[in-house]
Design a protein around this motif. Structure first.
Motif, mmCIF file in Angstrom:
data_model
loop_
_atom_site.group_PDB
_atom_site.id
_atom_site.type_symbol
_atom_site.label_atom_id
_atom_site.label_comp_id
_atom_site.label_asym_id
_atom_site.label_seq_id
_atom_site.Cartn_x
_atom_site.Cartn_y
_atom_site.Cartn_z
ATOM 1 N N GLY A 15 68.573 27.027 43.014
ATOM 2 C CA GLY A 15 67.161 27.351 43.113
ATOM 3 C C GLY A 15 66.263 26.168 43.409
ATOM 4 N N LYS A 16 66.833 25.054 43.827
ATOM 5 C CA LYS A 16 66.044 23.868 44.143
ATOM 6 C C LYS A 16 65.807 23.790 45.650
ATOM 7 C CE LYS A 16 68.116 21.279 40.369
ATOM 8 N NZ LYS A 16 68.977 20.173 40.016
ATOM 9 N N PRO A 17 64.684 23.236 46.072
ATOM 10 C CA PRO A 17 64.462 23.074 47.513
ATOM 11 C C PRO A 17 65.461 22.079 48.102
ATOM 12 C CG PRO A 17 62.702 22.029 46.251
ATOM 13 C CD PRO A 17 63.589 22.742 45.263
ATOM 14 N N VAL A 18 65.843 22.318 49.330
ATOM 15 C CA VAL A 18 66.819 21.467 50.010
ATOM 16 C C VAL A 18 66.114 20.734 51.140
ATOM 17 C CG1 VAL A 18 68.973 21.437 51.300
ATOM 18 C CG2 VAL A 18 68.668 23.061 49.442
ATOM 19 N N LYS A 19 66.227 19.399 51.138
ATOM 20 C CA LYS A 19 65.625 18.612 52.219
ATOM 21 C C LYS A 19 66.568 18.578 53.414
ATOM 22 C CE LYS A 19 64.772 14.551 50.746
ATOM 23 N NZ LYS A 19 64.343 13.240 50.324
ATOM 24 N N ALA A 20 66.011 18.520 54.593
ATOM 25 C CA ALA A 20 66.815 18.385 55.808
ATOM 26 C C ALA A 20 67.463 17.002 55.803
ATOM 27 C CB ALA A 20 65.936 18.538 57.037
ATOM 28 N N PRO A 21 68.682 16.892 56.355
ATOM 29 C CA PRO A 21 69.330 15.582 56.399
ATOM 30 C C PRO A 21 68.546 14.616 57.288
ATOM 31 C CG PRO A 21 70.667 17.244 57.501
ATOM 32 C CD PRO A 21 69.486 17.944 56.913
ATOM 33 N N ASP A 22 68.647 13.350 56.966
ATOM 34 C CA ASP A 22 67.983 12.301 57.739
ATOM 35 C C ASP A 22 68.761 12.071 59.032
ATOM 36 O OD1 ASP A 22 66.709 10.085 58.743
ATOM 37 O OD2 ASP A 22 67.223 8.773 57.072
ATOM 38 N N ALA A 23 68.211 12.496 60.149
ATOM 39 C CA ALA A 23 68.896 12.376 61.438
ATOM 40 C C ALA A 23 69.178 10.922 61.807
ATOM 41 C CB ALA A 23 68.065 13.043 62.529
ATOM 42 N N GLY A 24 68.396 10.004 61.292
ATOM 43 C CA GLY A 24 68.599 8.596 61.579
ATOM 44 C C GLY A 24 69.858 8.015 60.957
ATOM 45 N N ARG A 25 70.414 8.690 59.954
ATOM 46 C CA ARG A 25 71.623 8.204 59.289
ATOM 47 C C ARG A 25 72.891 8.603 60.026
ATOM 48 N NH1 ARG A 25 72.163 10.023 53.532
ATOM 49 N NH2 ARG A 25 74.035 8.799 53.774
ATOM 50 N N CYS A 26 72.827 9.593 60.865
ATOM 51 C CA CYS A 26 74.016 10.111 61.547
ATOM 52 C C CYS A 26 74.208 9.359 62.866
ATOM 53 C CB CYS A 26 73.846 11.598 61.805
ATOM 54 S SG CYS A 26 75.292 12.393 62.491
ATOM 55 N N SER A 27 75.389 8.802 63.050
ATOM 56 C CA SER A 27 75.638 8.086 64.289
ATOM 57 C C SER A 27 75.843 9.081 65.431
ATOM 58 C CB SER A 27 76.878 7.199 64.154
ATOM 59 O OG SER A 27 78.047 7.995 64.125
ATOM 60 N N GLU A 28 75.631 8.632 66.618
ATOM 61 C CA GLU A 28 75.844 9.487 67.787
ATOM 62 C C GLU A 28 77.299 9.923 67.864
ATOM 63 O OE1 GLU A 28 75.255 11.775 71.089
ATOM 64 O OE2 GLU A 28 73.798 10.963 69.697
ATOM 65 N N ARG A 29 78.209 9.048 67.495
ATOM 66 C CA ARG A 29 79.632 9.395 67.512
ATOM 67 C C ARG A 29 79.937 10.525 66.517
ATOM 68 N NH1 ARG A 29 84.146 4.966 66.019
ATOM 69 N NH2 ARG A 29 85.738 6.442 65.442
ATOM 70 N N SER A 30 79.367 10.448 65.327
ATOM 71 C CA SER A 30 79.558 11.499 64.326
ATOM 72 C C SER A 30 78.933 12.807 64.778
ATOM 73 C CB SER A 30 78.940 11.094 62.987
ATOM 74 O OG SER A 30 79.600 9.984 62.455
ATOM 75 N N ARG A 31 77.725 12.727 65.315
ATOM 76 C CA ARG A 31 77.034 13.919 65.797
ATOM 77 C C ARG A 31 77.853 14.611 66.869
ATOM 78 N NH1 ARG A 31 73.834 16.061 69.563
ATOM 79 N NH2 ARG A 31 74.098 14.347 71.004
ATOM 80 N N ARG A 32 78.383 13.825 67.789
ATOM 81 C CA ARG A 32 79.186 14.383 68.875
ATOM 82 C C ARG A 32 80.479 15.011 68.348
ATOM 83 N NH1 ARG A 32 78.093 16.580 73.591
ATOM 84 N NH2 ARG A 32 80.113 17.452 73.988
ATOM 85 N N ALA A 33 81.103 14.380 67.364
ATOM 86 C CA ALA A 33 82.332 14.922 66.777
ATOM 87 C C ALA A 33 82.064 16.267 66.101
ATOM 88 C CB ALA A 33 82.918 13.928 65.776
ATOM 89 N N ILE A 34 80.929 16.377 65.420
ATOM 90 C CA ILE A 34 80.565 17.640 64.773
ATOM 91 C C ILE A 34 80.324 18.726 65.812
ATOM 92 C CG2 ILE A 34 78.770 18.779 63.406
ATOM 93 C CD1 ILE A 34 78.511 16.019 61.912
#
Length: 52
Positions: A15-34
């Motif tokens: 029941g707690k609010p969820v913050k969006a993940p910080d896009a600046g923390r995700c590397s382009e390589r990780s983003r592409r793998a996902i």
């Protein structure tokens, strides 16, 4: 009702609010793998089985 202790449940389930993940923390390589993994799963099981 969940039998898990509150600390192990996701914030949304508790029941707690969820913050969006910080896009600046995700590397382009990780983003592409996902994205590649998601597209592979989509191709494997199909859209209808992947979505609720």
């Amino acid at each position: 009702m969940s039998t898990e202790p509150p600390a192990s449940r996701p914030a949304a389930a508790a029941g707690k609010p969820v913050k969006a993940p910080d896009a600046g923390r995700c590397s382009e390589r990780s983003r592409r793998a996902i994205l590649d993994a998601a597209l592979a799963l989509l191709g494997e099981v199909g859209y209808n089985k992947l979505t609720p």
